[in-house]
Structures are given as C-alpha cells and as structure tokens.
Design a protein around this motif. Structure first.
Motif, PDB file in Angstrom:
ATOM      1  N   ASP A 147       5.682   0.483   7.435  1.00  0.00           N
ATOM      2  CA  ASP A 147       5.877   0.307   5.717  1.00  0.00           C
ATOM      3  C   ASP A 147       4.693   0.936   5.038  1.00  0.00           C
ATOM      4  OD1 ASP A 147       8.120  -1.359   5.940  1.00  0.00           O
ATOM      5  OD2 ASP A 147       6.909  -3.120   6.122  1.00  0.00           O
ATOM      6  N   SER A 165       3.951   0.643   0.751  1.00  0.00           N
ATOM      7  CA  SER A 165       4.959  -0.320   0.286  1.00  0.00           C
ATOM      8  C   SER A 165       4.239  -1.050  -0.984  1.00  0.00           C
ATOM      9  CB  SER A 165       5.429  -0.986   1.419  1.00  0.00           C
ATOM     10  OG  SER A 165       6.395  -2.056   0.895  1.00  0.00           O
ATOM     11  N   GLY A 210       0.265   1.639   6.532  1.00  0.00           N
ATOM     12  CA  GLY A 210       0.935   0.654   6.712  1.00  0.00           C
ATOM     13  C   GLY A 210       0.263  -0.822   6.859  1.00  0.00           C
ATOM     14  N   SER A 259       1.652  -0.185  10.472  1.00  0.00           N
ATOM     15  CA  SER A 259       3.242  -0.477  10.505  1.00  0.00           C
ATOM     16  C   SER A 259       3.862   0.675   9.996  1.00  0.00           C
ATOM     17  CB  SER A 259       3.577  -1.585   9.791  1.00  0.00           C
ATOM     18  OG  SER A 259       3.329  -1.729   8.405  1.00  0.00           O
ATOM     19  N   THR A 261       1.150  -2.367   1.057  1.00  0.00           N
ATOM     20  CA  THR A 261       0.407  -1.712   2.027  1.00  0.00           C
ATOM     21  C   THR A 261      -0.178  -0.451   1.820  1.00  0.00           C
ATOM     22  OG1 THR A 261       2.518  -0.473   2.692  1.00  0.00           O
ATOM     23  CG2 THR A 261       2.112  -2.871   3.650  1.00  0.00           C
ATOM     24  N   HIS A 283       4.688  -8.226   2.050  1.00  0.00           N
ATOM     25  CA  HIS A 283       3.413  -8.059   1.835  1.00  0.00           C
ATOM     26  C   HIS A 283       2.975  -8.134   0.268  1.00  0.00           C
ATOM     27  CE1 HIS A 283       3.579  -5.639   5.838  1.00  0.00           C
ATOM     28  NE2 HIS A 283       4.540  -5.181   5.260  1.00  0.00           N
TER      29      HIS A 283
END
Length: 272
Positions: A36, A39, A53, A34, A49, A45
């Motif tokens: 992200d 993150s 991601g 993804s 992550t 999440h």
C-alpha cells in the motif's frame, strides 16, 4: 488548579499514556513495508502510508515514547542541576557564589545544537537517554541563574533568620525553608526545559543528526521531507506528527502559564 493547567495536564497525560502503550496498541510494525504505497487515510491505515508502504499511525504511536523520554529525562536532570547550583550559590554567597556563578555562565554560552551534533557524530549509536543527558548539560544554566536570584531574595527573610537563630544547619534551612518557597519557579523551569528538550530532539531528528533507526516524530518528518511528501501531495505523511508536536508544545505552554498565574498574584487578579 486553573483551567489552563487542567487542560495542559490532560493533554500531557494522554501523550504519556501513548508513550507507555504505543508499541502495544500500534496496529503494524512502524518499519514494516507493504504494497500500500502512499495510501491516504483509510480504515486499514488511519493516518495513511508512506512511499514504502509503512503505516504512519504506527510510526506516530511508537515515536511518542522517544519524544516523551527525552523531555522527561532532560527536564529532571537539568532541574536537579539548576537547583543544586543555583540555590547553593544564592544561599551561601561569597566565594561559593562566585565559583558557581562562573560555572553557570560558562554553560550558559555553550551552544546546544553544535554540541549535540558533535556528540552524535562521535557516538553513532547514541541512544535516547544519552541524547537527553547531553541536552540537559546545556539546559540547566538559565534555570540556575533564576533560582540564584530568587534564593538571594529569600536568604535574609525573617523565617530564614529564625531558622538560623534556632541552630538549624545550612542544608536543612535550604531544604525545608528555602526550596518550598521556590516550588513554582522550579516547576516553571522544569516545564520550560522539557519544551526546549523536545523541540531540540525533534530538530536533531529532522536534520538527520541522531540515529534514524529509532522512531520519533522528528524521524517521521525527516523521511517525509527526504521523500518530498509535500510535493507528492501526501499530506498525511507529515501532518499527524506536526499536529502532535503542536499539541504537546501547547499543553506544556498551558501548564507553564498556569504555574505563572499561581505564583504571581498580579496575574490572578488580572484573570479574576
């Protein structure tokens, strides 16, 4: 059942439930990438992550099954082999004891890690069950030696001699007279084998020997280490998997301690 055993069984039951339902309740595909990137933990999440991601929480949930399957399969196979070889050798004695003891000694000195590395290199598509079977081949010998010694101490007891005098067959005496008195030793050996199998599988995944396309806690740690998660400050990438390993190991150790207290009257008196 003492408190240690109850606590250990409770944590083990939790991980078993996660192993069964992990793929169903995981909010994301553990391999899906993804936007992200790296993150930190958030509502979207829970465990943050990865650099690409991927959702760490989903990876931990899905990866629990591989760890539990290897531990259970290896524990069952190794325990069955140790019972078959150890109890038979200890009860029969003579030439059978010498042959089976020699077999145990041979497998006792086989190094598990190099053997698994060789098998994994020869079979790149080796699945979880096959890895567990190979680990069990190197994990049964110690339990067999312990069961042999315990069986030798039981085979001349009065209740065994009474069963012989009544005309019971050898295998019936082993199954109905000897094995029930070895239950605590067998259970303790099973738990110890599961711990060994889980730690070895995670080690193999962490060093990248087994297939990295199948998620387990060791695979998560491998990718975190390979992408320098610690240097990037992405603690959420490796801490959850590490905590799961520690919790599972602690649960199994508590069960083992509980079994020891049940089997050893001296430990029960000290605890009292």
């Amino acid at each position: 059942m003492n408190l240690k055993t109850k606590l250990g069984l409770g944590v083990l039951a939790f991980f078993a439930l996660v192993a069964v339902a992990g793929e169903w309740v995981a909010p994301y595909d553990p391999s899906a990438m993804s936007d992200d990137l790296l993150s930190p933990p958030s509502g979207a999440h829970w465990f943050g992550t990865t650099m690409t991601g991927q959702d760490v929480f989903s990876q931990v949930l899905v990866g629990t099954r591989g760890v539990m399957v290897v531990g259970l399969v290896c524990g069952v196979l190794a325990t069955l082999l140790s019972i078959l070889v150890g109890v038979t050798a200890g009860f029969l004695g003579g030439a059978a004891d010498e042959a089976l003891s020699m077999l145990s000694n041979v497998f006792l000195v086989i190094p598990a890690l190099p053997l698994i590395i060789i098998v994994a290199s020869m079979l790149p598509s080796a699945d979880t069950v096959l890895i567990a079977a190979v680990i069990s081949l190197t994990a049964w010998a110690w339990g067999a030696r312990v069961l042999r010694a315990q069986t030798m101490s039981l085979r001349r007891r009065d209740f065994v001699e009474a069963a012989r005098a009544s005309g019971e067959s050898v295998w019936r005496i082993i199954v109905f007279e000897v094995l029930p008195n070895l239950t605590a030793v067998i259970a303790s050996g099973f738990v110890g084998t599961v711990i060994f199998a889980v730690m070895l599988q995670i080690t193999l995944s962490f060093v990248g020997v087994v297939s990295l396309s199948t998620w387990n806690w060791g695979t998560i740690l491998f990718w975190a280490q390979s992408n320098q998660a610690l240097g990037l400050g992405a603690w959420w990438w490796f801490v959850p998997a590490g905590l799961c390993i520690a919790l599972l190991g602690t649960a199994l150790a508590l069960i083992n301690f509980g079994i020891d207290e049940y089997a050893n009257p001296r430990l029960r008196k000290v605890r009292a």
